[in-house]
Design a protein around this motif. Structure first.
Motif, PDB file in Angstrom:
ATOM      1  N   ASP A  27       0.814  -1.321   0.082  1.00 45.91           N
ATOM      2  CA  ASP A  27      -0.036  -0.006  -0.094  1.00 45.91           C
ATOM      3  C   ASP A  27       0.773   1.281  -0.043  1.00 45.91           C
ATOM      4  O   ASP A  27       0.609   2.044  -0.650  1.00 45.91           O
ATOM      5  CB  ASP A  27      -0.981   0.032   1.182  1.00 45.91           C
ATOM      6  N   ALA A  30       2.343   1.427  -3.566  1.00 44.72           N
ATOM      7  CA  ALA A  30       1.618   1.668  -4.800  1.00 44.72           C
ATOM      8  C   ALA A  30       0.969   2.882  -4.677  1.00 44.72           C
ATOM      9  O   ALA A  30       0.079   3.301  -5.462  1.00 44.72           O
ATOM     10  CB  ALA A  30       0.326   0.656  -4.464  1.00 44.72           C
ATOM     11  N   ASN A  31       1.144   3.724  -3.681  1.00 43.26           N
ATOM     12  CA  ASN A  31       0.311   5.238  -3.541  1.00 43.26           C
ATOM     13  C   ASN A  31       1.804   6.405  -3.772  1.00 43.26           C
ATOM     14  O   ASN A  31       2.410   6.488  -2.943  1.00 43.26           O
ATOM     15  CB  ASN A  31       0.103   5.305  -2.073  1.00 43.26           C
ATOM     16  N   TYR A  33       1.782   9.211  -3.509  1.00 44.70           N
ATOM     17  CA  TYR A  33       1.859  10.316  -2.627  1.00 44.70           C
ATOM     18  C   TYR A  33       2.602  10.232  -1.750  1.00 44.70           C
ATOM     19  O   TYR A  33       2.898  11.074  -0.947  1.00 44.70           O
ATOM     20  CB  TYR A  33       0.386  10.769  -2.450  1.00 44.70           C
ATOM     21  N   ARG A  34       3.101   8.806  -1.274  1.00 47.20           N
ATOM     22  CA  ARG A  34       3.844   8.465  -0.246  1.00 47.20           C
ATOM     23  C   ARG A  34       5.184   8.345  -0.538  1.00 47.20           C
ATOM     24  O   ARG A  34       5.997   7.918   0.348  1.00 47.20           O
ATOM     25  CB  ARG A  34       3.114   7.427   0.572  1.00 47.20           C
ATOM     26  N   HIS A  35       5.584   8.210  -1.755  1.00 43.26           N
ATOM     27  CA  HIS A  35       6.898   7.873  -1.915  1.00 43.26           C
ATOM     28  C   HIS A  35       8.129   8.718  -1.400  1.00 43.26           C
ATOM     29  O   HIS A  35       9.198   8.306  -1.017  1.00 43.26           O
ATOM     30  CB  HIS A  35       7.178   7.837  -3.624  1.00 43.26           C
ATOM     31  N   SER A  51      -3.415   9.617  -9.456  1.00 34.01           N
ATOM     32  CA  SER A  51      -4.349   9.017  -8.523  1.00 34.01           C
ATOM     33  C   SER A  51      -3.327   8.401  -7.335  1.00 34.01           C
ATOM     34  O   SER A  51      -2.099   8.516  -7.342  1.00 34.01           O
ATOM     35  CB  SER A  51      -4.681   7.614  -9.051  1.00 34.01           C
ATOM     36  N   GLU A  52      -4.166   8.215  -6.246  1.00 33.10           N
ATOM     37  CA  GLU A  52      -3.201   7.869  -4.800  1.00 33.10           C
ATOM     38  C   GLU A  52      -3.132   6.497  -5.022  1.00 33.10           C
ATOM     39  O   GLU A  52      -2.455   5.870  -3.922  1.00 33.10           O
ATOM     40  CB  GLU A  52      -4.254   8.296  -3.542  1.00 33.10           C
ATOM     41  N   ARG A  53      -3.650   5.584  -5.660  1.00 37.06           N
ATOM     42  CA  ARG A  53      -3.275   4.263  -6.208  1.00 37.06           C
ATOM     43  C   ARG A  53      -2.810   4.099  -7.261  1.00 37.06           C
ATOM     44  O   ARG A  53      -3.710   4.396  -8.457  1.00 37.06           O
ATOM     45  CB  ARG A  53      -4.638   3.474  -5.601  1.00 37.06           C
TER      46      ARG A  53
END
Length: 160
Positions: A27, A30-31, A33-35, A51-53
């Motif tokens: 999770d 795959a997001n 925005y969290r890299h 997208s966030e996913r």
């Protein structure tokens, strides 16, 4: 421990065991925005669009910084398989691939690969030290994940 697994020309791969469930790690990766939360290279900024996913074929755009210069990249996910693989291609045919193998409820083997086999610039990347730079970035990213999830009692996780 971070394991070097460079067996293929024009690829840099590292593998580590992270004390976290495969679902949680998948999770996170795959997001887009969290890299920036896990990036060990210091080059990943914020997501500009997308997208966030990750969804195969749906591009996302990132703000980046390297060698003191800000720039943007557009990446397109090329493989997304729940709790197994996340891969995206950056402009110029570079690929970043994450592979996940559950080792039980709270442990996951994670492999991160930078792949430029299909890129005509691969020889230039060798001359300019990009292979070494990306190897260090991957190692630091995996180390950061190991440290973050080192203790089952650690409640300070990404995004909390």
């Amino acid at each position: 421990m971070i394991e070097q697994i460079d067996a293929v020309e024009n690829q840099v791969s590292r593998r580590a065991v992270i004390q976290a469930p495969v679902e949680e790690l998948f999770d996170l990766v795959a997001n887009p925005y969290r890299h920036s939360e896990m990036d060990g290279s210091g080059s990943v900024g914020n997501v500009v669009s997308g997208s966030e996913r990750m969804v195969e074929g749906e591009p996302f755009q990132m703000a980046m910084r390297m060698f003191g210069m800000n720039y943007r990249t557009t990446s397109t996910p090329t493989a997304v398989r729940e709790n197994e693989i996340v891969e995206w291609q950056v402009a110029g045919r570079q690929k970043w691939r994450w592979e996940f193998k559950s080792l039980g409820r709270t442990s996951t083997e994670v492999t991160e690969t930078w792949d430029v086999r299909d890129l005509w610039l691969a020889p230039v990347f060798k001359i300019t030290g990009m292979f070494g730079r990306n190897a260090k970035g991957i190692e630091e990213t995996l180390r950061r994940l190991q440290d973050r999830y080192a203790s089952a009692h650690n409640t300070s996780r990404f995004g909390d």
